[in-house]
Design a protein around this motif. Structure first.
Motif, PDB file in Angstrom:
ATOM      1  N   HIS A 100      31.201  41.533  41.212  1.00  0.00           N
ATOM      2  CA  HIS A 100      31.529  40.105  40.499  1.00  0.00           C
ATOM      3  C   HIS A 100      33.272  40.655  40.193  1.00  0.00           C
ATOM      4  O   HIS A 100      33.846  41.851  40.123  1.00  0.00           O
ATOM      5  N   VAL A 101      33.688  39.432  40.571  1.00  0.00           N
ATOM      6  CA  VAL A 101      35.257  40.024  40.147  1.00  0.00           C
ATOM      7  C   VAL A 101      36.037  41.205  38.758  1.00  0.00           C
ATOM      8  O   VAL A 101      36.799  41.729  39.206  1.00  0.00           O
ATOM      9  N   ALA A 102      35.521  39.956  37.905  1.00  0.00           N
ATOM     10  CA  ALA A 102      36.264  40.716  36.874  1.00  0.00           C
ATOM     11  C   ALA A 102      35.681  42.083  36.586  1.00  0.00           C
ATOM     12  O   ALA A 102      36.349  42.761  36.032  1.00  0.00           O
ATOM     13  N   ASP A 103      34.549  42.667  37.214  1.00  0.00           N
ATOM     14  CA  ASP A 103      34.456  44.391  37.354  1.00  0.00           C
ATOM     15  C   ASP A 103      34.471  44.689  37.841  1.00  0.00           C
ATOM     16  O   ASP A 103      35.813  45.603  38.279  1.00  0.00           O
ATOM     17  N   CYS A 104      35.243  44.146  39.234  1.00  0.00           N
ATOM     18  CA  CYS A 104      36.676  45.415  39.484  1.00  0.00           C
ATOM     19  C   CYS A 104      38.143  45.497  39.201  1.00  0.00           C
ATOM     20  O   CYS A 104      38.519  46.179  39.631  1.00  0.00           O
ATOM     21  N   GLN A 105      38.028  44.010  38.299  1.00  0.00           N
ATOM     22  CA  GLN A 105      39.681  43.769  37.780  1.00  0.00           C
ATOM     23  C   GLN A 105      39.555  45.009  37.187  1.00  0.00           C
ATOM     24  O   GLN A 105      39.826  45.514  36.632  1.00  0.00           O
ATOM     25  N   ALA A 106      38.306  45.421  35.997  1.00  0.00           N
ATOM     26  CA  ALA A 106      38.194  46.741  34.690  1.00  0.00           C
ATOM     27  C   ALA A 106      38.067  47.819  35.957  1.00  0.00           C
ATOM     28  O   ALA A 106      38.428  48.560  34.799  1.00  0.00           O
ATOM     29  N   MET A 107      37.619  47.776  37.266  1.00  0.00           N
ATOM     30  CA  MET A 107      37.720  49.215  37.528  1.00  0.00           C
ATOM     31  C   MET A 107      38.456  49.507  38.169  1.00  0.00           C
ATOM     32  O   MET A 107      39.376  50.596  37.609  1.00  0.00           O
TER      33      MET A 107
END
Length: 333
Positions: A100-107
């Motif tokens: 998910h995009v949100a997970d990528c942003q958190a990474m």
């Protein structure tokens, strides 16, 4: 030059490929490996004279690690990458970056806050003939890519295994992230920023897995180009090819992993020789060599987190379009 000390989390098929590529660079030592299946960790450890462990927690506690390779199922990429970043370790995470995009942003945020290097394993960029096509594009040899079509259909019977994580959308990200992340990333490399996405997906065979049988994605790009991706596991054969339309040439292949199968035609319809164009390099070894060079401060990370995020956002838009039954805008957060 002292070898960098690297740990590996995930000792399955992809972990094995990355381990071989890492050691093949002769610039790093695989000093510790971790897997929730102790037998797999032990086998990998025996092969590379590494320390076998059963968790990322224990791997991150190994003294003197310069970086960690994350090669676990896609749904675990985000939490394990964030954990490694917060422990101050540089990270190479296999594609897809996350589900998910949100997970990528958190990474990306975790890596930035900890001051560590983060690279995503979009290795198709290093496979021929794609590697040479990207080089020609950079050189301006045939101008810009104006349109492209890539198809990659696979024999879906291989997913019909009880408990197989790749067969479950929530664990693998489905066909577009487990398989198509390679080609969606390549289309972004060839054509720039996506703008609009329209997708159609169907599940029609009675097979014991959640992998879509057919998905077709149409993409409009901000520079005015257009592309399509066709995939799915609703077949008993596997086929992989492309057509790429450039200002000064058309490139076609019915066997995309065989550079000799690609034909290049000029605007008069005459075939152009590609003899001597293709590199004999090893793609996985090459991407890891770049990551190691970045850790030593000798190069920039070839595929930073922002690039991995862009591909996940494209897949997410395609899934959203297929669910809604209409085109959607490509958006990142």
């Amino acid at each position: 030059m002292d070898k960098l000390r690297i740990g590996l989390c995930g000792c399955g098929n992809m972990g094995g490929s990355l381990a071989a590529g890492l050691v093949g660079t002769e610039e790093a030592a695989l000093v510790a490996v971790a897997d929730v299946i102790p037998e797999r960790a032990a086998a990998m450890a025996d092969k590379y004279d590494a320390q076998p462990l059963d968790s990322l927690d224990k791997l991150l506690a190994v003294p003197g690690l310069d970086g960690v390779i994350i090669a676990v199922p896609g749904y675990l990429h985000a939490p394990l990458t964030i954990q490694a970043a917060q422990a101050g370790k540089n990270i190479f995470v296999e594609k897809p970056m996350a589900l998910h995009v949100a997970d990528c942003q958190a990474m990306i945020r975790a890596a930035r806050e900890s001051g560590v290097k983060l690279m995503v394993g979009q290795v198709l960029r290093r496979y021929e003939p794609y590697r040479s096509i990207l080089r020609w594009l950079d050189e301006g040899r045939y101008g810009q890519v104006r349109a492209a079509s890539i198809w990659r259909i696979t024999d879906g019977r291989r997913w019909a295994v009880p408990g197989y994580w790749r067969a479950k959308h929530a664990l693998s990200g489905g066909y577009l992230l487990e398989v198509g992340a390679h080609e969606l990333d390549m289309l972004r490399c060839l054509m720039g920023a996506p703008e609009m996405v329209n997708a159609l997906s169907r599940k029609f065979l009675d097979r014991d897995h959640e992998v879509t049988d057919y998905i077709h994605v149409q993409i409009g790009f901000s520079r005015g180009g257009a592309a399509s991706y066709e995939g799915g596991g609703g077949t008993s054969i596997s086929r992989y090819g492309f057509r790429i339309y450039m200002d000064g040439a058309t490139l076609v292949s019915d066997a995309a992993f065989d550079p000799k199968a690609m034909k290049v035609y000029d605007m008069e319809g005459q075939e152009v020789s590609t003899e001597g164009e293709f590199s004999p390099g090893k793609p996985v070894q090459g991407e890891l060599a770049n990551w190691l060079a970045a850790l030593r401060g000798e190069a920039e990370v070839a595929v930073p987190g922002e690039e991995g995020l862009g591909t996940v956002a494209l897949a997410e838009a395609a899934y959203r379009s297929a669910e809604l039954g209409r085109p959607v805008r490509y958006e990142i957060g």
